[in-house]
Design a protein around this motif. Structure first.
Motif, PDB file in Angstrom:
ATOM      1  N   PRO A  66      30.494  32.405  97.927  1.00 13.04           N
ATOM      2  CA  PRO A  66      30.186  33.594  96.409  1.00 13.04           C
ATOM      3  C   PRO A  66      29.992  31.968  95.487  1.00 13.04           C
ATOM      4  CG  PRO A  66      31.603  35.063  97.843  1.00 13.04           C
ATOM      5  CD  PRO A  66      31.799  33.210  98.660  1.00 13.04           C
ATOM      6  N   ALA A  67      29.322  32.497  94.017  1.00 15.00           N
ATOM      7  CA  ALA A  67      29.342  31.800  92.880  1.00 15.00           C
ATOM      8  C   ALA A  67      30.885  32.509  92.924  1.00 15.00           C
ATOM      9  CB  ALA A  67      28.151  31.961  92.018  1.00 15.00           C
ATOM     10  N   ARG A  68      31.735  33.483  92.909  1.00 14.57           N
ATOM     11  CA  ARG A  68      32.688  34.313  91.555  1.00 14.57           C
ATOM     12  C   ARG A  68      34.048  33.465  92.415  1.00 14.57           C
ATOM     13  NH1 ARG A  68      34.398  40.048  92.232  1.00 14.57           N
ATOM     14  NH2 ARG A  68      32.102  40.508  90.807  1.00 14.57           N
ATOM     15  N   ASP A  69      33.685  32.965  93.899  1.00 16.52           N
ATOM     16  CA  ASP A  69      34.657  32.109  94.294  1.00 16.52           C
ATOM     17  C   ASP A  69      34.574  30.352  93.716  1.00 16.52           C
ATOM     18  OD1 ASP A  69      36.351  33.917  95.852  1.00 16.52           O
ATOM     19  OD2 ASP A  69      34.728  32.960  97.446  1.00 16.52           O
ATOM     20  N   LEU A  70      33.263  30.150  93.793  1.00 18.26           N
ATOM     21  CA  LEU A  70      33.185  28.720  92.805  1.00 18.26           C
ATOM     22  C   LEU A  70      33.950  28.610  91.946  1.00 18.26           C
ATOM     23  CD1 LEU A  70      29.690  28.056  94.495  1.00 18.26           C
ATOM     24  CD2 LEU A  70      32.122  27.380  94.869  1.00 18.26           C
ATOM     25  N   VAL A  71      33.321  29.606  90.388  1.00 19.05           N
ATOM     26  CA  VAL A  71      34.227  29.588  88.866  1.00 19.05           C
ATOM     27  C   VAL A  71      35.360  29.334  89.314  1.00 19.05           C
ATOM     28  CG1 VAL A  71      33.559  31.309  87.238  1.00 19.05           C
ATOM     29  CG2 VAL A  71      31.694  30.662  88.252  1.00 19.05           C
ATOM     30  N   THR A  72      35.914  30.461  90.233  1.00 13.48           N
ATOM     31  CA  THR A  72      37.217  30.557  90.581  1.00 13.48           C
ATOM     32  C   THR A  72      37.840  29.290  91.126  1.00 13.48           C
ATOM     33  OG1 THR A  72      37.439  32.626  91.280  1.00 13.48           O
ATOM     34  CG2 THR A  72      39.425  31.614  91.120  1.00 13.48           C
ATOM     35  N   ILE A  77      50.034  31.089  88.175  1.00 15.76           N
ATOM     36  CA  ILE A  77      48.811  32.061  89.177  1.00 15.76           C
ATOM     37  C   ILE A  77      47.321  31.375  89.729  1.00 15.76           C
ATOM     38  CG2 ILE A  77      47.182  33.668  87.980  1.00 15.76           C
ATOM     39  CD1 ILE A  77      47.850  35.988  90.053  1.00 15.76           C
ATOM     40  N   GLY A  78      47.402  29.980  88.841  1.00 15.29           N
ATOM     41  CA  GLY A  78      45.117  29.859  88.933  1.00 15.29           C
ATOM     42  C   GLY A  78      45.664  28.880  89.725  1.00 15.29           C
ATOM     43  N   LEU A  79      46.588  27.870  90.652  1.00 13.05           N
ATOM     44  CA  LEU A  79      46.305  27.308  91.780  1.00 13.05           C
ATOM     45  C   LEU A  79      46.904  27.943  93.165  1.00 13.05           C
ATOM     46  CD1 LEU A  79      47.805  23.830  90.812  1.00 13.05           C
ATOM     47  CD2 LEU A  79      45.956  24.292  91.195  1.00 13.05           C
ATOM     48  N   ALA A  80      47.057  28.801  92.528  1.00 14.45           N
ATOM     49  CA  ALA A  80      47.194  29.576  94.313  1.00 14.45           C
ATOM     50  C   ALA A  80      46.389  30.761  94.333  1.00 14.45           C
ATOM     51  CB  ALA A  80      48.521  30.642  93.853  1.00 14.45           C
ATOM     52  N   LEU A  81      45.285  31.106  92.806  1.00 12.04           N
ATOM     53  CA  LEU A  81      44.076  31.436  93.204  1.00 12.04           C
ATOM     54  C   LEU A  81      43.576  30.709  94.098  1.00 12.04           C
ATOM     55  CD1 LEU A  81      44.197  34.209  90.273  1.00 12.04           C
ATOM     56  CD2 LEU A  81      44.420  34.872  92.272  1.00 12.04           C
ATOM     57  N   VAL A  82      43.241  29.446  93.372  1.00 11.83           N
ATOM     58  CA  VAL A  82      42.322  28.264  94.129  1.00 11.83           C
ATOM     59  C   VAL A  82      42.781  27.755  95.643  1.00 11.83           C
ATOM     60  CG1 VAL A  82      41.280  25.959  94.121  1.00 11.83           C
ATOM     61  CG2 VAL A  82      42.447  27.210  92.102  1.00 11.83           C
ATOM     62  N   ARG A  83      43.506  27.896  96.654  1.00 12.66           N
ATOM     63  CA  ARG A  83      43.800  27.850  97.351  1.00 12.66           C
ATOM     64  C   ARG A  83      43.735  29.022  98.015  1.00 12.66           C
ATOM     65  NH1 ARG A  83      49.052  25.392 100.601  1.00 12.66           N
ATOM     66  NH2 ARG A  83      47.424  23.418 100.451  1.00 12.66           N
ATOM     67  N   GLN A  84      43.517  30.519  97.494  1.00 14.67           N
ATOM     68  CA  GLN A  84      43.456  31.399  98.055  1.00 14.67           C
ATOM     69  C   GLN A  84      41.577  32.151  98.394  1.00 14.67           C
ATOM     70  OE1 GLN A  84      43.093  35.868  96.359  1.00 14.67           O
ATOM     71  NE2 GLN A  84      44.405  36.270  97.606  1.00 14.67           N
ATOM     72  N   ALA A  85      41.051  31.409  97.320  1.00 17.93           N
ATOM     73  CA  ALA A  85      39.742  31.268  97.268  1.00 17.93           C
ATOM     74  C   ALA A  85      38.729  30.318  98.134  1.00 17.93           C
ATOM     75  CB  ALA A  85      39.290  31.085  96.064  1.00 17.93           C
ATOM     76  N   ALA A  86      40.070  29.375  98.409  1.00 16.81           N
ATOM     77  CA  ALA A  86      38.786  28.495  99.264  1.00 16.81           C
ATOM     78  C   ALA A  86      39.189  28.733 100.458  1.00 16.81           C
ATOM     79  CB  ALA A  86      40.572  27.174  99.175  1.00 16.81           C
ATOM     80  N   ARG A  87      40.376  28.612 101.260  1.00 14.72           N
ATOM     81  CA  ARG A  87      40.772  29.865 102.664  1.00 14.72           C
ATOM     82  C   ARG A  87      39.937  30.478 102.744  1.00 14.72           C
ATOM     83  NH1 ARG A  87      47.373  29.853 102.344  1.00 14.72           N
ATOM     84  NH2 ARG A  87      47.804  28.134 103.011  1.00 14.72           N
TER      85      ARG A  87
END
Length: 540
Positions: A421-427, A499-509
């Protein structure tokens, strides 16, 4: 007309228990009565046997039987034995059945009513027979004279009337009925106390109402999209609906498991185990952002916890996109302001008659603005990432930070799979650039930090993997905090962030990727996210 309301479940159980207790007590009473009557007959027979045998074995009886007037000696003796043994009668007779002793003196000399032949043959026997005193349980024993060579010279009969036995059983029955009544009262009282408690727990509802409420409960439980989780006093899952299992990523057999054994993030597990209520707390699972509310259930002691879960993933993603759009708008505003200033400078140069200088100034500004755009568009064919990089570059420039695209960046058109998803790339990329810009901007204007503030972005897709790397010239991170930075709530800035880096790891996982942090060659931090391109996005 009033419609009769069905009896409540507690009332039905109470009536059933009362009937059962009454039937049980009545059965026990009848059984005890029959048993007592049989035992009374057996006891009477044994007492009569003992009395008859004792009289028959007495030497004085055999001696009196040889005398000319046996009645004179045997009548007082028989009456004394009758009174001492408690039997109804003791009768002594000759071998022809003529009475020598009897409780009723008028019957002396008359013939004994009953059987005597077994006794004449030397056997003690018992029978139930109706004689002069009525129906009785009697025993007849032979009297043997030792002086006559053991010949039978007389007979002894002792017995207890049936009326006497019945009177004794009636006395026992009255005592038994009193005990049965007390047992019935105690059983009814216990049943009432138990059913009163049951009535409180069932709120006076009958079986049909409870069944209907259970059906409504199950339908509502599985219909709501929000997650519902109930923990008992031991912090085990007592109930969880489909929404709760989906939001927490739990299997079907989660009921009965301890909350600490579910494999949830520590912060979320702590919220579930907390004794105090939690209101609208934001927590991250492996692939979702959830809003958690907990409410302990207690009545003097901890009895459990009710937990509600709301999916905040979409809202968080939309919030991130809104922040990006707001940043784009701010960047456009800033660029418009700068363009207006440059246009005024060009117009002023023209008005001063310096047309050549005006052309040179405008050309230099256009080349400077177009250089980064050309570089981004040429290297990154994905429009969403290209637009994000251009917008972030404008924002960073406004804060005095230079955003640089690494020379080895390359993402060709069509390389990214549809499942990414492009949304995850943006996140991922947006949060990493924002954090890097914040870190690099901290040294802007600081004389002790002579280095220029710079953020270097690498976006490359090759060897079946998408690599997004962001490094900065900031102060860097402590190597010991390389894992802690991805925990929700960790931040070097003001509270409420982190919360930003937590969302980054979540989107990557969520896309089967990884994120790691190292030290940047520029001295700051370097975050690298790697996402596979050969398989669609999957849940770890």
């Amino acid at each position: 007309m009033r419609i009769p309301h069905p009896r409540s479940l507690a009332g039905q159980l109470f009536a059933m228990q009362v009937v059962l207790v009454a039937a049980l007590v009545a059965g026990c009473a009848v059984f005890a009565y029959v048993t007592d009557r049989e035992q009374a007959v057996v006891a009477a027979r044994q007492r009569a046997t003992a009395a008859a045998a004792a009289v028959a074995d007495s030497p004085s009886v055999a001696e009196a039987a040889r005398s000319k007037d046996p009645t004179a000696r045997l009548q007082p003796y028989a009456e004394k034995v009758r009174r001492d043994t408690g039997v109804t009668f003791v009768t002594i007779m000759d071998t022809h059945g003529v009475r020598w002793a009897h409780p009723d003196p008028r019957q002396i000399g008359a013939t004994y009513l009953g059987h005597i032949k077994p006794a004449l043959r030397g056997r003690i026997f018992d029978e139930t027979y109706t004689g002069t005193l009525g129906s009785s349980v009697r025993v007849v024993a032979p009297v043997r004279d030792a002086r006559a060579g053991g010949r039978i010279t007389a007979l002894v009969s002792a017995g207890i009337t049936v009326d006497t036995i019945s009177a004794q059983v009636r006395r026992q029955l009255l005592a038994l009925l009193a005990v049965a009544a007390a047992a019935l009262a105690a059983g009814g009282l216990c049943a009432y106390v138990i059913n009163a408690r049951l009535r409180r727990h069932t709120h006076g509802m009958n079986a049909a109402e409870l069944s209907r409420m259970h059906d409504y409960h199950q339908a509502a439980l599985h219909a709501v999209r929000e997650g519902l989780l109930m923990l008992d006093g031991q912090r085990r899952i007592a109930l969880i609906n489909d929404g709760g299992r989906e939001l927490l990523g739990l299997p079907e057999d989660s009921v009965g498991r301890y909350a600490s054994e579910l494999g949830l993030p520590p912060a979320l597990t702590g919220a579930l185990l907390a004794a105090e209520p939690r209101v609208d707390e934001l927590h991250l699972t492996a692939e979702r952002v959830v809003v958690v509310n907990t409410s302990p259930v207690s009545s003097g002691e901890q009895r459990g916890t009710v937990v509600t879960l709301r999916d905040h993933t979409e809202l968080q993603a939309l919030s991130g996109e809104l922040d990006s759009l707001r940043g784009f708008a701010e960047a456009l505003r800033s660029q418009a302001h700068e363009a207006a200033n440059r246009l005024h400078a060009v117009v002023s140069l023209i008005e001063l008659g310096r047309e050549d200088e005006a052309v040179d100034f405008a050309t230099a500004e256009l080349e400077l603005a177009q250089a980064l755009t050309d570089q981004v568009v040429a290297a990154v064919a994905e429009p969403v990432l290209a637009a994000l990089l251009l917008g972030k570059a404008a924002q960073a420039s406004e804060r005095g930070v230079e955003l640089v695209l690494a020379p080895d960046s390359r993402i060709d058109d069509g390389v990214l799979p549809p499942g990414l998803p492009a949304r995850d790339l943006v996140t991922i990329l947006g949060n990493l650039i924002d954090n890097a810009t914040d870190a690099a901007a901290e040294g802007v204007g600081n004389e002790s930090a002579p280095r220029s503030a710079r953020v270097t972005v690498t976006a490359r897709a090759d060897a079946g993997e998408l690599t997004l790397r962001v490094s900065d010239t900031g102060a860097g991170l402590d190597p010991a905090a390389s894992e802690e930075v991805f925990r929700r709530g960790w931040s070097t800035k003001s509270p409420g962030r982190g919360i930003g880096l937590a969302l980054v790891r979540q989107a990557a996982r969520r896309n089967a990727g990884t994120v790691e942090v190292t030290t940047s060659p520029d001295g700051g931090a370097e975050f690298t996210a790697r996402l596979p391109l050969t398989t669609p996005a999957t849940t770890p």
